[in-house]
Write a protein that holds these residues in place. Structure first.
Motif, PDB file in Angstrom:
ATOM      1  N   MET B 181      -0.163  -1.704  -4.590  1.00 36.96           N
ATOM      2  CA  MET B 181      -1.121  -1.159  -5.565  1.00 36.96           C
ATOM      3  C   MET B 181      -1.938  -0.055  -4.901  1.00 36.96           C
ATOM      4  O   MET B 181      -2.335  -0.185  -3.750  1.00 36.96           O
ATOM      5  CB  MET B 181      -2.047  -2.277  -6.055  1.00 36.96           C
ATOM      6  CG  MET B 181      -3.105  -1.799  -7.056  1.00 36.96           C
ATOM      7  SD  MET B 181      -3.888  -3.172  -7.954  1.00 36.96           S
ATOM      8  CE  MET B 181      -4.937  -3.862  -6.670  1.00 36.96           C
ATOM      9  N   THR B 183      -5.005   0.895  -5.389  1.00 39.62           N
ATOM     10  CA  THR B 183      -6.334   0.412  -5.013  1.00 39.62           C
ATOM     11  C   THR B 183      -7.307   1.556  -4.749  1.00 39.62           C
ATOM     12  O   THR B 183      -8.063   1.539  -3.773  1.00 39.62           O
ATOM     13  CB  THR B 183      -6.271  -0.548  -3.799  1.00 39.62           C
ATOM     14  OG1 THR B 183      -5.062  -1.304  -3.853  1.00 39.62           O
ATOM     15  CG2 THR B 183      -7.452  -1.518  -3.806  1.00 39.62           C
ATOM     16  N   LEU B 185     -10.717   3.276  -5.213  1.00 40.23           N
ATOM     17  CA  LEU B 185     -11.982   2.540  -5.352  1.00 40.23           C
ATOM     18  C   LEU B 185     -12.609   2.742  -6.731  1.00 40.23           C
ATOM     19  O   LEU B 185     -13.288   1.861  -7.236  1.00 40.23           O
ATOM     20  CB  LEU B 185     -12.956   2.964  -4.237  1.00 40.23           C
ATOM     21  CG  LEU B 185     -12.985   2.077  -2.991  1.00 40.23           C
ATOM     22  CD1 LEU B 185     -13.796   0.814  -3.242  1.00 40.23           C
ATOM     23  CD2 LEU B 185     -11.591   1.683  -2.515  1.00 40.23           C
ATOM     24  N   THR B 187     -12.074   2.750 -10.486  1.00 39.28           N
ATOM     25  CA  THR B 187     -11.063   2.371 -11.474  1.00 39.28           C
ATOM     26  C   THR B 187     -11.001   3.441 -12.564  1.00 39.28           C
ATOM     27  O   THR B 187     -11.879   4.297 -12.678  1.00 39.28           O
ATOM     28  CB  THR B 187     -11.381   1.001 -12.099  1.00 39.28           C
ATOM     29  OG1 THR B 187     -12.683   1.063 -12.683  1.00 39.28           O
ATOM     30  CG2 THR B 187     -11.327  -0.110 -11.075  1.00 39.28           C
ATOM     31  N   ARG B 267     -11.958  -3.960 -12.759  1.00 39.44           N
ATOM     32  CA  ARG B 267     -10.938  -4.019 -11.707  1.00 39.44           C
ATOM     33  C   ARG B 267      -9.732  -4.855 -12.160  1.00 39.44           C
ATOM     34  O   ARG B 267      -8.585  -4.458 -11.958  1.00 39.44           O
ATOM     35  CB  ARG B 267     -11.554  -4.595 -10.423  1.00 39.44           C
ATOM     36  CG  ARG B 267     -10.599  -4.731  -9.250  1.00 39.44           C
ATOM     37  CD  ARG B 267      -9.957  -3.426  -8.818  1.00 39.44           C
ATOM     38  NE  ARG B 267     -10.903  -2.458  -8.298  1.00 39.44           N
ATOM     39  CZ  ARG B 267     -10.537  -1.245  -7.850  1.00 39.44           C
ATOM     40  NH1 ARG B 267      -9.261  -0.875  -7.861  1.00 39.44           N
ATOM     41  NH2 ARG B 267     -11.443  -0.402  -7.403  1.00 39.44           N
ATOM     42  N   GLU B 268      -9.992  -5.977 -12.802  1.00 37.66           N
ATOM     43  CA  GLU B 268      -8.884  -6.838 -13.235  1.00 37.66           C
ATOM     44  C   GLU B 268      -7.996  -6.111 -14.255  1.00 37.66           C
ATOM     45  O   GLU B 268      -6.771  -6.218 -14.225  1.00 37.66           O
ATOM     46  CB  GLU B 268      -9.424  -8.140 -13.849  1.00 37.66           C
ATOM     47  CG  GLU B 268     -10.031  -9.102 -12.844  1.00 37.66           C
ATOM     48  CD  GLU B 268     -11.390  -8.669 -12.315  1.00 37.66           C
ATOM     49  OE1 GLU B 268     -11.999  -7.724 -12.882  1.00 37.66           O
ATOM     50  OE2 GLU B 268     -11.843  -9.273 -11.326  1.00 37.66           O
ATOM     51  N   ASN B 679      -7.140  -9.257  -8.452  1.00 39.83           N
ATOM     52  CA  ASN B 679      -8.388  -8.632  -8.011  1.00 39.83           C
ATOM     53  C   ASN B 679      -8.311  -8.354  -6.513  1.00 39.83           C
ATOM     54  O   ASN B 679      -7.272  -8.567  -5.886  1.00 39.83           O
ATOM     55  CB  ASN B 679      -9.569  -9.555  -8.339  1.00 39.83           C
ATOM     56  CG  ASN B 679      -9.305 -10.971  -7.847  1.00 39.83           C
ATOM     57  OD1 ASN B 679      -8.740 -11.157  -6.775  1.00 39.83           O
ATOM     58  ND2 ASN B 679      -9.685 -11.953  -8.628  1.00 39.83           N
ATOM     59  N   LEU B 680      -9.409  -7.924  -5.931  1.00 41.70           N
ATOM     60  CA  LEU B 680      -9.406  -7.534  -4.518  1.00 41.70           C
ATOM     61  C   LEU B 680      -9.664  -8.719  -3.585  1.00 41.70           C
ATOM     62  O   LEU B 680      -9.741  -8.542  -2.376  1.00 41.70           O
ATOM     63  CB  LEU B 680     -10.428  -6.416  -4.286  1.00 41.70           C
ATOM     64  CG  LEU B 680     -10.212  -5.174  -5.165  1.00 41.70           C
ATOM     65  CD1 LEU B 680     -11.273  -4.125  -4.887  1.00 41.70           C
ATOM     66  CD2 LEU B 680      -8.825  -4.592  -4.951  1.00 41.70           C
ATOM     67  N   SER B 681      -9.809  -9.918  -4.167  1.00 41.01           N
ATOM     68  CA  SER B 681      -9.866 -11.114  -3.320  1.00 41.01           C
ATOM     69  C   SER B 681      -8.481 -11.701  -3.107  1.00 41.01           C
ATOM     70  O   SER B 681      -8.244 -12.415  -2.138  1.00 41.01           O
ATOM     71  CB  SER B 681     -10.737 -12.196  -3.969  1.00 41.01           C
ATOM     72  OG  SER B 681     -12.060 -11.762  -4.061  1.00 41.01           O
ATOM     73  N   TYR B 683      -5.516  -9.617  -3.869  1.00 42.16           N
ATOM     74  CA  TYR B 683      -4.704  -8.491  -3.380  1.00 42.16           C
ATOM     75  C   TYR B 683      -5.474  -7.886  -2.217  1.00 42.16           C
ATOM     76  O   TYR B 683      -6.541  -7.301  -2.400  1.00 42.16           O
ATOM     77  CB  TYR B 683      -4.476  -7.443  -4.468  1.00 42.16           C
ATOM     78  CG  TYR B 683      -3.565  -6.343  -3.991  1.00 42.16           C
ATOM     79  CD1 TYR B 683      -2.193  -6.512  -3.993  1.00 42.16           C
ATOM     80  CD2 TYR B 683      -4.087  -5.150  -3.492  1.00 42.16           C
ATOM     81  CE1 TYR B 683      -1.351  -5.510  -3.519  1.00 42.16           C
ATOM     82  CE2 TYR B 683      -3.247  -4.141  -3.020  1.00 42.16           C
ATOM     83  CZ  TYR B 683      -1.881  -4.335  -3.040  1.00 42.16           C
ATOM     84  OH  TYR B 683      -1.044  -3.352  -2.566  1.00 42.16           O
ATOM     85  N   ILE B 685      -6.162  -5.453   0.927  1.00 43.78           N
ATOM     86  CA  ILE B 685      -5.837  -4.196   1.612  1.00 43.78           C
ATOM     87  C   ILE B 685      -6.537  -4.179   2.968  1.00 43.78           C
ATOM     88  O   ILE B 685      -7.463  -4.960   3.203  1.00 43.78           O
ATOM     89  CB  ILE B 685      -6.241  -2.951   0.772  1.00 43.78           C
ATOM     90  CG1 ILE B 685      -7.760  -2.837   0.627  1.00 43.78           C
ATOM     91  CG2 ILE B 685      -5.564  -2.969  -0.597  1.00 43.78           C
ATOM     92  CD1 ILE B 685      -8.243  -1.482   0.098  1.00 43.78           C
TER      93      ILE B 685
END
Lengths: 162, 759
Positions: B181, B183, B185, B187, B267-268, B679-681, B683, B685
């Motif tokens: 993704m 990602t 920052l 969206t 984000r979701e 989400n970023l928790s 997925y 990076i």
């Protein structure tokens, strides 16, 4: 509707807002007070883009309810420069090329600011730890770390002259 | 050696101060009085027929201004760069879990959100197509009526069976790559409104405003000239904002309500609806001679493009183009398939298919090298393309080819020279270290057969500034700074006098998209053309003003001066031009050169100008857990002449980390069409803590004659070969050969235990 009245200082100016109690500090800063330098990247405390200072400590504005700011001093990226005189961190970020898309930059600078306040000459590891909660997808962090080190050195020099 | 004043120097970004102070308004930061708020109702199923949509309850909710469905689309209900197969709002069918079914416009964001739940959609779920290879079979359920194979590419060059007959060693493997993704920052988001001139403004961060304008116009059935798109600044793109994201839905919201509307994805929502890197399955059969020379390659690549085409066809084409690496291979047979599934949507992403096939090809080479007991640098040197060679696709490499130069430079890196010492420095006996090297080429520009042009307008203002206008947006990559450097160098003026405007259909000419590592090269060439037209005119007028011959005049700093030391300021010249009604600007144009052959059915193949890169990795593998850490990295990059030194280093540093994330941790997991990483928790990076201690970046300047001052593109190649360099380093450390990424701890641990590399 149930509302709360909250007083705090934002970048040195007193503010009073009357908002629903669930309102976050991020919403107040961006939407009620119109300061958009503080960014929103996730709204869930996962990316660090909304980092601001609360009495000098880095906090995530998206996870801070406005009532938690009652009586405290909030600093956003807009409050860092003194007029046209940029903060040493802002200068160093520009000089070192630590900015690309720039969306993480305000939060990143404020996390670094909180670090330098307590520890003006951090090691590389200490810098990495301090910004570990601030995601950056562009730079690979290398120049950000260099910029923080440079700003720390410069602040120490300025302090030594004072 | 040419002496430059600005080219190749370290200069501050032209947008640095605005970004460092928070003054810069991203398009999601802009507000307007009376702003309405939009929300999108997305599909409940990855694959279902729509039997009915009832919006009446949502419309009745106080504060709701409008509920939109497919019925409200006045023009074509579809978008897509190659084929408009993605509905703005779905009518009869949903094909992925992020599909848009309806939109709500309300006075308040909370009301808009609440209204989404009141929209009733009746679905008839269909079998989910979740495996691209199975989707290719004739008995698979269909995502689209025309069938699940969106596009095929076939390359035949030489005689592959004759090639294998000459081979002393044939290596055959299957590779799989993850769904990465972008990602960014920021969206996807922005606002749309009518301005006082009656233009429909759509301000959404993206990579190509003019194409967005056309896609919006097609949906609204409106003359594109009635639409203004602003797409810069953007908080990161990486390919994920090349295609339409929210623009058509947002534009429709303002078009129907005639009021300003803001739409900004959470984000979701960004995760489930947005573009991803194509997961690919790559079948390789590669023939080598005993001395390591490559003789034949038979390859089949299957790319999972998800529910809609977007740029999936060209992505698979580029995977095909790079599938043989930067190597001379006389006999090839390559087949690529871009396949529809219900697995989200995949599209453009930095590297554009090249990271996938580079991982496979470089691993093939490493496996052969080990069997043939050859040095990793030497086997590559033996096979790499040189200028004038015939490439595996059959075209002649007529542009600059610097891959050998990057190998030679990387060979001298600290990482490589000290590799034995570095490998021995493990802190604990259960941690093992290894090194790996990999190389890649990345086509730049859009390739043969696709219109690929640039345009720039350079004009002198009455304040004595030069405004440079180029449509290709600033998405963080720094093209504004590269443009300023190119213009200042060509004009001979101070860098501070250049003001750059990008990403606005009204104020910057169409110069193509900020993708394909093309914007500095394309825009730079257009600037040089514009300056070549403008500068003589300016000097002639200055000569008139000074009453001297223009021949000896030159631009210096903010003045035009004569050899005798007389001069005028640029501001004086600017005012004079204005007062006399004389032209103070010029438009420059550029058209890309293209290769001497074309691969039928594959838009853009092949390219002519390539970027070359060698990357090296030192990893440390924890044999108790399988966890891999990248300890050191090295990059040697041939992007031609360095225009913006700090910017190029930044690309290399950021690209390497993104490629390391691809190799080690990043994968959007979709099961039966449903996202498991939302989400970023979940997925993950790379963070600052995932950085290697050192990343040595070497810029190898092999000049490309067709580029501005000899420059080529750089944005993508820098993330490509680090992934196979890392997986090769893992093999060097612990003997585990990964044919599937990412090299997550579980996968490496299974390898250490001798188990199959599971799903």
């Amino acid at each position: 509707m149930n509302l709360v009245e909250v007083e705090f200082t934002l970048n040195g100016e007193r503010q009073k807002v009357i908002v629903p109690p669930r309102t976050t500090l991020l919403e107040v800063i961006r939407e009620h007070l119109g300061l958009t330098g503080t960014k929103k990247g996730c709204g869930k405390g996962e990316c660090g883009a909304c980092t601001v200072l609360l009495d000098g400590e880095a906090v995530l504005a998206c996870l801070t309810l406005i009532s938690q700011a009652e009586g405290h001093a909030v600093t956003t990226i807009e409050g860092l420069a003194k007029g046209e005189q940029l903060d040493p961190l802002q200068e160093a970020f520009i000089e070192e090329g630590a900015i690309q898309c720039g969306y993480c930059t305000p939060g990143m600078i404020l996390s670094a600011k909180a670090l330098l306040r307590k520890n003006p000459s951090p090691t590389q590891e200490e810098i990495k730890t301090a910004i570990a909660g601030n995601l950056c997808r562009c730079t690979g962090y290398v120049k950000i770390i260099k910029a923080v080190q440079k700003a720390g050195r410069r602040s120490a020099e300025v302090a030594a002259h004072d | 050696m040419t002496e430059f004043k600005w080219v190749g120097k370290v200069v501050p970004r032209v947008d640095g101060v605005e970004k460092a102070t928070g003054r810069l308004r991203y398009l999601t930061d802009v507000g307007l009085p009376g702003l309405l708020h939009g929300r999108i109702k997305r599909s409940q199923y990855p694959h279902a027929l729509i039997k009915g949509i009832d919006t009446s309850r949502a419309e009745a909710l106080p504060g709701v201004v409008k509920v939109l469905t497919h019925k409200d689309v006045p023009g074509v209900n579809g978008f897509g760069i190659i084929v408009p197969d993605q509905p703005v709002f779905c009518r009869e069918k949903v094909r992925y879990i992020g599909d848009a079914v309806a939109g709500v416009v309300a006075e308040d964001p909370a009301v808009a959100e609440a209204a989404l739940d009141l929209i009733e959609v009746e679905y008839e779920p269909q079998p989910v197509v979740d495996d691209a290879e199975k989707a290719m079979t004739s008995d698979s359920p269909r995502v689209h009526e025309k069938g699940n194979i969106h596009q095929e590419v076939h390359v035949r060059h030489g005689d592959v069976e004759a090639g294998f007959a000459q081979a002393d060693l044939i290596i055959e493997n299957v590779y799989k790559t993850p769904r990465q993704m972008h990602t960014f920052l920021e969206t996807e988001g922005g606002l749309a409104f009518y301005d006082e001139e009656g233009l429909l403004n759509v301000w959404v961060g993206s990579q190509y405003p003019q194409r967005d304008q056309l896609q919006i116009a097609r949906v609204l059935g409106l003359n594109p000239r009635k639409i203004r798109v602003v797409s810069s600044p953007t908080g990161g793109g990486f390919g994920g904002k090349d295609e339409i994201t929210i623009q058509t839905q947002l534009a429709l919201m303002a078009f129907v309500t005639k009021r300003p509307v803001k739409l900004w994805l959470s984000r979701e929502e960004s995760v489930i609806s947005g573009w991803k890197r194509h997961p690919m399955t790559l079948y390789y059969r590669t023939g080598f001679k005993r001395d390591g020379s490559l003789v034949a390659n038979e390859i089949k690549i299957i790319g999972d493009t998800g529910a809609y085409a977007s740029l999936g066809g060209p992505v698979v084409s580029l995977a095909v183009e790079s599938s043989c690496g930067p190597y001379r291979i006389p006999h090839v047979k390559i087949d690529g398939f871009c396949v529809y599934t219900n697995n989200g949507v995949a599209g453009a992403f930095r590297g554009f298919g090249v990271p996938q096939s580079t991982f496979a090809m470089e691993t093939q080479l490493e496996i052969a090298r080990e069997k043939l007991v050859l040095d990793p640098i030497e086997i590559r040197k033996k096979n790499v393309l040189r200028r004038g060679d015939i490439a595996p696709l059959g075209h002649t490499m007529t542009a600059s080819v610097g891959i050998l130069n990057t190998l030679e430079r990387a060979e001298k890196s600290d990482l490589w020279c000290q590799r034995e010492k570095l490998k021995s420095q493990t802190p604990f006996p259960w941690k093992k270290r290894g090194v790996g090297v990999a190389i890649a080429l990345q086509g730049t520009g859009l390739g043969v057969g696709i219109p690929d042009y640039g345009a720039a307008i350079v004009e002198l203002t009455e304040e004595g500034q030069f405004i440079v206008r180029i449509g290709s947006p600033e998405i963080g990559q720094g093209n504004m700074t590269a443009y300023a450097i190119t213009a200042a160098e060509a004009l001979g003026c101070d860098l501070a006098l250049i003001k750059v405007v990008t990403g606005d259909t009204r104020n910057s000419p169409d110069s193509g998209t900020s993708t394909a590592s093309r914007s500095a090269y394309t825009g730079g060439n257009a600037i040089l053309d514009a300056v070549a037209k403008l500068k003589p005119k300016l000097l002639a007028v200055a000569g008139e003003m000074l009453g001297v011959d223009r021949a000896g005049l030159r631009l210096a700093g903010n003045r035009i001066v004569s050899p005798q030391g007389r001069g005028i300021t640029l501001a004086e010249l600017g005012r004079y031009l204005r007062e006399k009604g004389l032209e103070a600007g010029a438009r420059g144009n550029f058209v890309w050169p293209t290769a001497d052959v074309q691969i039928p059915g594959a838009e853009g193949l092949p390219h002519l100008v390539y970027t070359y890169v060698t990357q090296m990795a030192l990893v440390e593998v924890d044999t108790l857990t399988g966890k891999v850490e990248l300890r050191e990295a090295a990059t040697a990059l041939d992007a031609g002449r360095v225009l913006n030194r700090q910017g190029l280093e930044g690309q290399a540093e950021g690209g390497m980390v993104m490629g390391a994330g691809y190799a080690l941790m990043e994968d959007i997991i979709i099961e039966k069409g449903y996202f498991k990483t939302m989400n970023l928790s979940t997925y993950i990076i790379p963070t600052s803590l995932d950085l290697p201690e050192r990343h040595q970046v070497e810029l190898v300047e092999v000049l490309e004659e067709s580029g501005p001052y000899g420059a080529k593109g750089a944005g993508e190649a820098v993330m490509v070969p680090i992934s196979p360099a890392i997986t090769s380093a893992i093999h060097d450390a612990v003997g585990v050969r990964l044919k599937e990424m990412p090299a997550a701890a579980e996968r490496v641990y299974q390898g250490l235990r001798g188990e199959e590399h599971g799903q």
